[in-house]
Design a protein around this motif. Sequence first.
Motif, PDB file in Angstrom:
ATOM      1  N   THR A 223       0.829  -1.207   0.000  1.00 36.87           N
ATOM      2  CA  THR A 223       0.000   0.000   0.000  1.00 36.87           C
ATOM      3  C   THR A 223       0.859   1.251   0.000  1.00 36.87           C
ATOM      4  O   THR A 223       0.594   2.205  -0.747  1.00 36.87           O
ATOM      5  CB  THR A 223      -0.926   0.013   1.234  1.00 36.87           C
ATOM      6  OG1 THR A 223      -1.636  -1.225   1.305  1.00 36.87           O
ATOM      7  CG2 THR A 223      -1.933   1.141   1.129  1.00 36.87           C
ATOM      8  N   LEU A 227       1.157   4.142  -3.078  1.00 28.46           N
ATOM      9  CA  LEU A 227       0.941   5.565  -2.805  1.00 28.46           C
ATOM     10  C   LEU A 227       2.151   6.387  -3.242  1.00 28.46           C
ATOM     11  O   LEU A 227       2.016   7.483  -3.801  1.00 28.46           O
ATOM     12  CB  LEU A 227       0.684   5.784  -1.315  1.00 28.46           C
ATOM     13  CG  LEU A 227      -0.674   5.305  -0.773  1.00 28.46           C
ATOM     14  CD1 LEU A 227      -0.708   5.439   0.748  1.00 28.46           C
ATOM     15  CD2 LEU A 227      -1.824   6.092  -1.392  1.00 28.46           C
ATOM     16  N   SER A 291      -8.489   5.309   0.419  1.00 29.11           N
ATOM     17  CA  SER A 291      -7.973   5.171  -0.943  1.00 29.11           C
ATOM     18  C   SER A 291      -9.031   5.533  -1.982  1.00 29.11           C
ATOM     19  O   SER A 291      -8.708   6.061  -3.047  1.00 29.11           O
ATOM     20  CB  SER A 291      -7.464   3.746  -1.171  1.00 29.11           C
ATOM     21  OG  SER A 291      -8.481   2.798  -0.869  1.00 29.11           O
ATOM     22  N   ARG A 335      -4.577  11.636   2.768  1.00 28.21           N
ATOM     23  CA  ARG A 335      -3.384  10.881   2.385  1.00 28.21           C
ATOM     24  C   ARG A 335      -2.364  10.865   3.523  1.00 28.21           C
ATOM     25  O   ARG A 335      -1.721   9.845   3.791  1.00 28.21           O
ATOM     26  CB  ARG A 335      -2.753  11.484   1.131  1.00 28.21           C
ATOM     27  CG  ARG A 335      -1.601  10.656   0.567  1.00 28.21           C
ATOM     28  CD  ARG A 335      -0.958  11.337  -0.634  1.00 28.21           C
ATOM     29  NE  ARG A 335       0.013  10.463  -1.264  1.00 28.21           N
ATOM     30  CZ  ARG A 335       1.273  10.324  -0.855  1.00 28.21           C
ATOM     31  NH1 ARG A 335       1.694  11.007   0.202  1.00 28.21           N
ATOM     32  NH2 ARG A 335       2.107   9.509  -1.485  1.00 28.21           N
ATOM     33  N   LEU A 397      -3.126   4.353  -7.501  1.00 29.27           N
ATOM     34  CA  LEU A 397      -4.090   4.558  -6.425  1.00 29.27           C
ATOM     35  C   LEU A 397      -5.107   3.420  -6.383  1.00 29.27           C
ATOM     36  O   LEU A 397      -5.536   2.990  -5.305  1.00 29.27           O
ATOM     37  CB  LEU A 397      -4.803   5.900  -6.612  1.00 29.27           C
ATOM     38  CG  LEU A 397      -3.915   7.142  -6.435  1.00 29.27           C
ATOM     39  CD1 LEU A 397      -4.690   8.412  -6.789  1.00 29.27           C
ATOM     40  CD2 LEU A 397      -3.396   7.231  -4.994  1.00 29.27           C
ATOM     41  N   ALA A 400      -3.387   0.591  -4.682  1.00 35.51           N
ATOM     42  CA  ALA A 400      -3.334   0.823  -3.229  1.00 35.51           C
ATOM     43  C   ALA A 400      -4.663   0.447  -2.587  1.00 35.51           C
ATOM     44  O   ALA A 400      -4.708  -0.149  -1.505  1.00 35.51           O
ATOM     45  CB  ALA A 400      -2.996   2.287  -2.941  1.00 35.51           C
ATOM     46  N   ARG A 401      -5.742   0.786  -3.252  1.00 37.36           N
ATOM     47  CA  ARG A 401      -7.061   0.447  -2.729  1.00 37.36           C
ATOM     48  C   ARG A 401      -7.280  -1.064  -2.709  1.00 37.36           C
ATOM     49  O   ARG A 401      -7.878  -1.615  -1.786  1.00 37.36           O
ATOM     50  CB  ARG A 401      -8.144   1.116  -3.577  1.00 37.36           C
ATOM     51  CG  ARG A 401      -9.551   0.910  -3.034  1.00 37.36           C
ATOM     52  CD  ARG A 401     -10.586   1.556  -3.948  1.00 37.36           C
ATOM     53  NE  ARG A 401     -11.913   1.442  -3.362  1.00 37.36           N
ATOM     54  CZ  ARG A 401     -12.675   0.350  -3.379  1.00 37.36           C
ATOM     55  NH1 ARG A 401     -12.205  -0.755  -3.963  1.00 37.36           N
ATOM     56  NH2 ARG A 401     -13.868   0.337  -2.811  1.00 37.36           N
ATOM     57  N   ASP A 408      -6.892   1.528   5.953  1.00 38.49           N
ATOM     58  CA  ASP A 408      -7.600   2.221   4.883  1.00 38.49           C
ATOM     59  C   ASP A 408      -8.994   2.642   5.338  1.00 38.49           C
ATOM     60  O   ASP A 408      -9.549   3.642   4.883  1.00 38.49           O
ATOM     61  CB  ASP A 408      -7.707   1.306   3.656  1.00 38.49           C
ATOM     62  CG  ASP A 408      -8.004   2.071   2.374  1.00 38.49           C
ATOM     63  OD1 ASP A 408      -8.197   3.298   2.448  1.00 38.49           O
ATOM     64  OD2 ASP A 408      -8.044   1.445   1.306  1.00 38.49           O
TER      65      ASP A 408
END
Length: 429
Positions: A223, A227, A291, A335, A397, A400-401, A408
């Motif tokens: 993650t 980012l 995210s 963020r 992104l 990352a999600r 998160d």
Amino acid sequence: MTATPASIKRIYYLLTVGNTLAASLIWGINTIFLLDAGLNNLEAFAANAFFTAGMVLFEVPTGIVADLRGRRASFLLGTLTLAVTTGLYVLLWHLHAPFWQWAVVSALLGLGFTFFSGATEAWLVDALTATGFDGQLDAVFGRAQMASGMAMLAGSVGGGYLAQLTNLGVPFVVRAGVLVVMFVVAAVVMRDIGFTPNRGGRPIAEIRRIVSDSVDYGWRVPTVRYLMLAAPFVGGVGVYVFYALQPYLLELWGDPQAYGVAGLVAALLSAAQIAGGFLTGRIRGLFRRRSSALLAAAVLSVMVVVLIGLIANFWVVLTLIMLWGLLWAAATPIRQAFINSLIPSRQRATILSFDSLMSSTGGVVAQPILGRSADVWSYPTSYVISGVISAFAWPFLALARKQQAPSDTAVTTIDPTPSDDLAVAGQPT
């Protein structure tokens, strides 16, 4: 006096306001200042690129300074370095110095800012953890964003009109003075809390340990890595978008000497920053995952930047600029809370500095290219290109999600350990 979460937040807000006020005094006129010194668009944005190159070069070393010698020491070094290099900028302007000298001093300006990046934020999170803070970190960063926006409002308007009433060099002189004041303030009120600098260790061995741990607890966490990979496309292009607004809006206004207009535009972005900080909590509440909020903001930002390039009308562009600033300001605290919840205290400043390095790397590459595109074609064309480049952040992104890190969706986690949140997020144990 016993430190409490409330006192820690007050000090953080004070440091944020002081730093932003000093920086924003020249934000409305910086590009115009460089052009007035005899540089063309390519050279002006190349000078800015050397500034970001300095940040790339020094980010991790100064992050290591903060992790080894303390966050307070790093902050104090930053104020002194920026005060001196800002004075050198004024000297170069008076001399109409050659480009190579601007490049060297711009890189040293970058050094000054790297002492702040990571260190101040790490100081806040460590001190809040040590004093038993159990609130929402997103809200703390959101309020800091609002305070920063107010300082930017005062600095950008004041700097723009000060330049118009006197000359382009005076706001830089005032900025150096504010930085000296901030050195004194930080020396009095700032103490390392919740973090003990390892001043007795062997520097080389400690540097190797910190760098190794930072890779383990930073880059190797999926993650965090995604980012960071999105940062060059968002932050790198964002620097150009902001600084190119100064000459572009004066071009649309029809008066290249209306420095007050340039300052006013920066002030409008300040207002957007205040509103964005105020709306952070509400926007965060619209999304189950941080995210998702970041991805939505990135998509909308790209659309807005492209429209800035397609619609060459002063008032429309002004409105779009405010919307762009609002999106950025609302997303930034989310963020900050997200990435801080993914990294441990001991390596926090170094990892945050590496994150800033990634953003700066994008600026090193993007600014000369976009500045050259403005010279060859036009400012509107360079904005369309900026939007296209920014869109490359979307896949990272989304990745990352996809990791579904526990933080998160969390609202209070601020100091994970390798055994819980990081392990679940993909951190090797």
